[in-house]
Design an enzyme around this catalytic site. Sequence first.
Site, PDB file in Angstrom:
ATOM      1  N   GLU A   9       8.171  -3.849   0.120  1.00 46.38           N
ATOM      2  CA  GLU A   9       7.193  -4.491   1.122  1.00 46.38           C
ATOM      3  C   GLU A   9       5.747  -4.209   0.365  1.00 46.38           C
ATOM      4  O   GLU A   9       5.575  -3.020  -0.462  1.00 46.38           O
ATOM      5  CB  GLU A   9       7.407  -4.279   2.453  1.00 46.38           C
ATOM      6  CG  GLU A   9       6.541  -4.497   3.357  1.00 46.38           C
ATOM      7  CD  GLU A   9       6.440  -4.252   4.237  1.00 46.38           C
ATOM      8  OE1 GLU A   9       7.854  -4.533   4.851  1.00 46.38           O
ATOM      9  OE2 GLU A   9       6.213  -3.016   4.897  1.00 46.38           O
TER      10      GLU A   9
ATOM     11  N   ASP B 216      13.728   2.015   8.541  1.00 42.11           N
ATOM     12  CA  ASP B 216      13.102   1.481   7.140  1.00 42.11           C
ATOM     13  C   ASP B 216      13.418   1.706   6.600  1.00 42.11           C
ATOM     14  O   ASP B 216      14.020   0.504   5.625  1.00 42.11           O
ATOM     15  CB  ASP B 216      12.520   3.145   6.638  1.00 42.11           C
ATOM     16  CG  ASP B 216      11.933   4.251   7.494  1.00 42.11           C
ATOM     17  OD1 ASP B 216      10.326   4.560   7.212  1.00 42.11           O
ATOM     18  OD2 ASP B 216      11.906   4.881   8.146  1.00 42.11           O
TER      19      ASP B 216
ATOM     20  N   ASP C 241      12.049  -0.479   1.362  1.00 40.77           N
ATOM     21  CA  ASP C 241      10.863  -0.444   2.146  1.00 40.77           C
ATOM     22  C   ASP C 241      10.004   0.780   1.914  1.00 40.77           C
ATOM     23  O   ASP C 241      10.683   2.171   2.088  1.00 40.77           O
ATOM     24  CB  ASP C 241      11.005  -0.039   3.533  1.00 40.77           C
ATOM     25  CG  ASP C 241      10.144   0.239   4.914  1.00 40.77           C
ATOM     26  OD1 ASP C 241       8.601  -0.633   4.126  1.00 40.77           O
ATOM     27  OD2 ASP C 241       9.764   0.492   5.479  1.00 40.77           O
TER      28      ASP C 241
END
Length: 230
Positions: free
Chosen positions: A106, A179, A46
């Site tokens: 992501e 996160d 992430d």
Amino acid sequence: MDQLSQAKSKGPRNQLLNFLLILPSGIAVNITAPLQNQPKIILGIDPGTVIMGYSVLAVSGAQLTVVELDALKLPVKEDSYVRLQLIHQKVTELLQLHKPHTFAIEAPFFGKNVQSMLKLGRAQGVAIAAAISSGIPVTEYSPKRVKQAITGNGNADKEQVWQMLHRIVHIGEQPKYFDATDALAVAICHHFSDGLPQATKSTGRARNPRKAKSASDWDRFLAANPGRMG
């Protein structure tokens, strides 16, 4: 170091079993075969310029095991290029330690805030560069796609994502930063989506700017992810 030890030292992507087969004629034949039942390792990222979440997921049949789950807290007072270097170093370290088969990350959330998009894009880019340098296949997933895969709702909040992850992999304690759980969600999303055409793989083709999200969507993303940019 013997042949079998050499093969094992290369990690799960290249684990081979070498042995000698003695035929009835007395001829010795060297046989090389892959070790069976080795788990598939997925590294999920992430990206962020303040906090980067990461997770390592081992998949063995229907069993999912979280090997590592944490976040890299980056020094906000440091130059942005120093932080990018730290991101690259950490991802490289994870790649060398766990030797994943695949790398899932992501994708940047598109909007009209150019500076924020640029910062996040750079953070994602150096992480991807580390994976590509190691020869690992890279796949990107939009935040909405990840949430949809984990919770069934593309607009789920981080707490809802965490609660569903807890059910899927039975994590004992919630990490300090969401996160980290977001990175795990990306890895599990990749596992669920493996082989499906919707995933965006690293083909090098540019995205169509006409499909960019609206400014209001981007503002909502920034409000929900204050630790992603800095």
